[in-house]
Write a protein that holds these residues in place. Structure first.
Motif, PDB file in Angstrom:
ATOM      1  N   LYS A 192     -19.707  -2.220  41.845  1.00  0.00           N
ATOM      2  CA  LYS A 192     -20.772  -2.675  40.952  1.00  0.00           C
ATOM      3  C   LYS A 192     -20.311  -2.356  39.540  1.00  0.00           C
ATOM      4  O   LYS A 192     -19.944  -1.217  39.251  1.00  0.00           O
ATOM      5  CB  LYS A 192     -22.077  -1.962  41.277  1.00  0.00           C
ATOM      6  CG  LYS A 192     -23.258  -2.496  40.516  1.00  0.00           C
ATOM      7  CD  LYS A 192     -24.544  -1.872  41.007  1.00  0.00           C
ATOM      8  CE  LYS A 192     -25.742  -2.490  40.317  1.00  0.00           C
ATOM      9  NZ  LYS A 192     -26.994  -1.894  40.809  1.00  0.00           N
ATOM     10  N   ILE A 193     -20.329  -3.365  38.675  1.00  0.00           N
ATOM     11  CA  ILE A 193     -19.896  -3.182  37.293  1.00  0.00           C
ATOM     12  C   ILE A 193     -21.083  -3.435  36.386  1.00  0.00           C
ATOM     13  O   ILE A 193     -21.747  -4.475  36.477  1.00  0.00           O
ATOM     14  CB  ILE A 193     -18.719  -4.122  36.937  1.00  0.00           C
ATOM     15  CG1 ILE A 193     -17.542  -3.880  37.886  1.00  0.00           C
ATOM     16  CG2 ILE A 193     -18.301  -3.912  35.477  1.00  0.00           C
ATOM     17  CD1 ILE A 193     -16.384  -4.839  37.699  1.00  0.00           C
ATOM     18  N   ILE A 194     -21.346  -2.450  35.498  1.00  0.00           N
ATOM     19  CA  ILE A 194     -22.482  -2.513  34.585  1.00  0.00           C
ATOM     20  C   ILE A 194     -21.977  -2.271  33.172  1.00  0.00           C
ATOM     21  O   ILE A 194     -21.214  -1.333  32.925  1.00  0.00           O
ATOM     22  CB  ILE A 194     -23.531  -1.430  34.939  1.00  0.00           C
ATOM     23  CG1 ILE A 194     -23.968  -1.575  36.399  1.00  0.00           C
ATOM     24  CG2 ILE A 194     -24.713  -1.473  33.991  1.00  0.00           C
ATOM     25  CD1 ILE A 194     -24.730  -0.374  36.932  1.00  0.00           C
ATOM     26  N   SER A 195     -22.398  -3.100  32.242  1.00  0.00           N
ATOM     27  CA  SER A 195     -22.057  -2.902  30.837  1.00  0.00           C
ATOM     28  C   SER A 195     -22.806  -1.673  30.333  1.00  0.00           C
ATOM     29  O   SER A 195     -24.011  -1.553  30.521  1.00  0.00           O
ATOM     30  CB  SER A 195     -22.446  -4.139  30.029  1.00  0.00           C
ATOM     31  OG  SER A 195     -22.166  -3.946  28.674  1.00  0.00           O
ATOM     32  N   ILE A 209     -19.649   0.902  33.298  1.00  0.00           N
ATOM     33  CA  ILE A 209     -19.840   1.849  34.386  1.00  0.00           C
ATOM     34  C   ILE A 209     -19.432   1.116  35.652  1.00  0.00           C
ATOM     35  O   ILE A 209     -19.938   0.029  35.940  1.00  0.00           O
ATOM     36  CB  ILE A 209     -21.302   2.319  34.477  1.00  0.00           C
ATOM     37  CG1 ILE A 209     -21.681   3.054  33.194  1.00  0.00           C
ATOM     38  CG2 ILE A 209     -21.516   3.200  35.710  1.00  0.00           C
ATOM     39  CD1 ILE A 209     -23.156   3.338  33.054  1.00  0.00           C
ATOM     40  N   VAL A 210     -18.495   1.701  36.386  1.00  0.00           N
ATOM     41  CA  VAL A 210     -17.999   1.106  37.626  1.00  0.00           C
ATOM     42  C   VAL A 210     -18.446   2.011  38.765  1.00  0.00           C
ATOM     43  O   VAL A 210     -18.075   3.182  38.816  1.00  0.00           O
ATOM     44  CB  VAL A 210     -16.463   0.958  37.605  1.00  0.00           C
ATOM     45  CG1 VAL A 210     -15.965   0.369  38.914  1.00  0.00           C
ATOM     46  CG2 VAL A 210     -16.026   0.097  36.428  1.00  0.00           C
ATOM     47  N   GLN A 211     -19.273   1.464  39.653  1.00  0.00           N
ATOM     48  CA  GLN A 211     -19.817   2.245  40.759  1.00  0.00           C
ATOM     49  C   GLN A 211     -19.147   1.858  42.064  1.00  0.00           C
ATOM     50  O   GLN A 211     -19.029   0.686  42.384  1.00  0.00           O
ATOM     51  CB  GLN A 211     -21.319   1.998  40.921  1.00  0.00           C
ATOM     52  CG  GLN A 211     -22.166   2.554  39.813  1.00  0.00           C
ATOM     53  CD  GLN A 211     -23.636   2.319  40.089  1.00  0.00           C
ATOM     54  OE1 GLN A 211     -24.032   1.191  40.345  1.00  0.00           O
ATOM     55  NE2 GLN A 211     -24.423   3.379  40.044  1.00  0.00           N
ATOM     56  N   SER A 212     -18.742   2.876  42.834  1.00  0.00           N
ATOM     57  CA  SER A 212     -18.233   2.642  44.177  1.00  0.00           C
ATOM     58  C   SER A 212     -19.297   2.994  45.209  1.00  0.00           C
ATOM     59  O   SER A 212     -19.216   2.591  46.357  1.00  0.00           O
ATOM     60  CB  SER A 212     -16.967   3.455  44.433  1.00  0.00           C
ATOM     61  OG  SER A 212     -17.221   4.830  44.252  1.00  0.00           O
TER      62      SER A 212
END
Length: 185
Positions: free
Chosen positions: A143-146, A153-156
């Motif tokens: 999941k990539i969030i600006s 923010i890159v969520q695994s």
């Protein structure tokens, strides 16, 4: 069906003569002049809702020679065209790919057994969401969030995220459009 007592009660309250509800009244509800036109339109709508888009279904498998993860076709997903056309993110079949989430790619963001439909034409960050990315030789969902602080923010997983300034370390392979989560009902 309506009972006689209820019909007479309604007729009385509407000031209709007794027995009025037992007869057809084309003057207030005309029958369409051309039944064939109505039948044709109905059949056309029904046929269009039954058209299916076939989207190839892959899973990620480890390639034995170099250890990298690669997509392997395992079948197809069929989706009604009407679902694709009316969705929040309409997608054309030639831009779509689907992935079965197995033990190699699952997380609490994308649970095991899910199927994710991707827009494979998306090869760079376009908006916040779920992406299939290649990262250090692995193909994984992130999941990539600006970030409001700049960068991303890159969520695994829901508890594991990383703040990075740019996405150069990620090769984006597609944007998640739909997800079916397998769960017991």
């Amino acid at each position: 069906e309506m009972g006689v007592a209820l019909a007479r009660s309604i007729e009385e309250k509407l000031n209709y003569p007794p027995g009025w509800m037992d007869k057809e009244h084309p003057e207030i509800q005309p029958i369409p002049e051309n039944q064939e036109d109505i039948k044709s339109i109905t059949e056309e709508k029904k046929a269009s809702s039954l058209k299916l888009t076939v989207i190839p279904l892959f899973e990620i498998r480890r390639r034995s020679t170099d250890g990298r993860f690669v997509p392997f076709k395992i079948g197809n997903v069929q989706m009604p065209d009407i679902f694709i056309e009316k969705s929040a993110y309409p997608i054309r079949a030639e831009k779509a790919e689907s992935f079965y989430v197995d033990e190699l790619t699952s997380s609490d963001l994308v649970p095991y057994g899910s199927i994710v439909i991707l827009d494979k034409s998306v090869r760079s960050y376009t908006k916040d969401g779920l992406y299939l990315v290649e990262l250090n030789g692995s193909v994984v969902f992130r999941k990539i969030i600006s970030s409001a602080k700049g960068g991303f923010i890159v969520q695994s997983s829901s508890t594991n995220s990383e703040h990075i300034q740019n996405l150069e370390t990620l090769k984006i392979l597609g944007f998640g459009v739909f997800i079916w989560v397998q769960q017991a009902l």
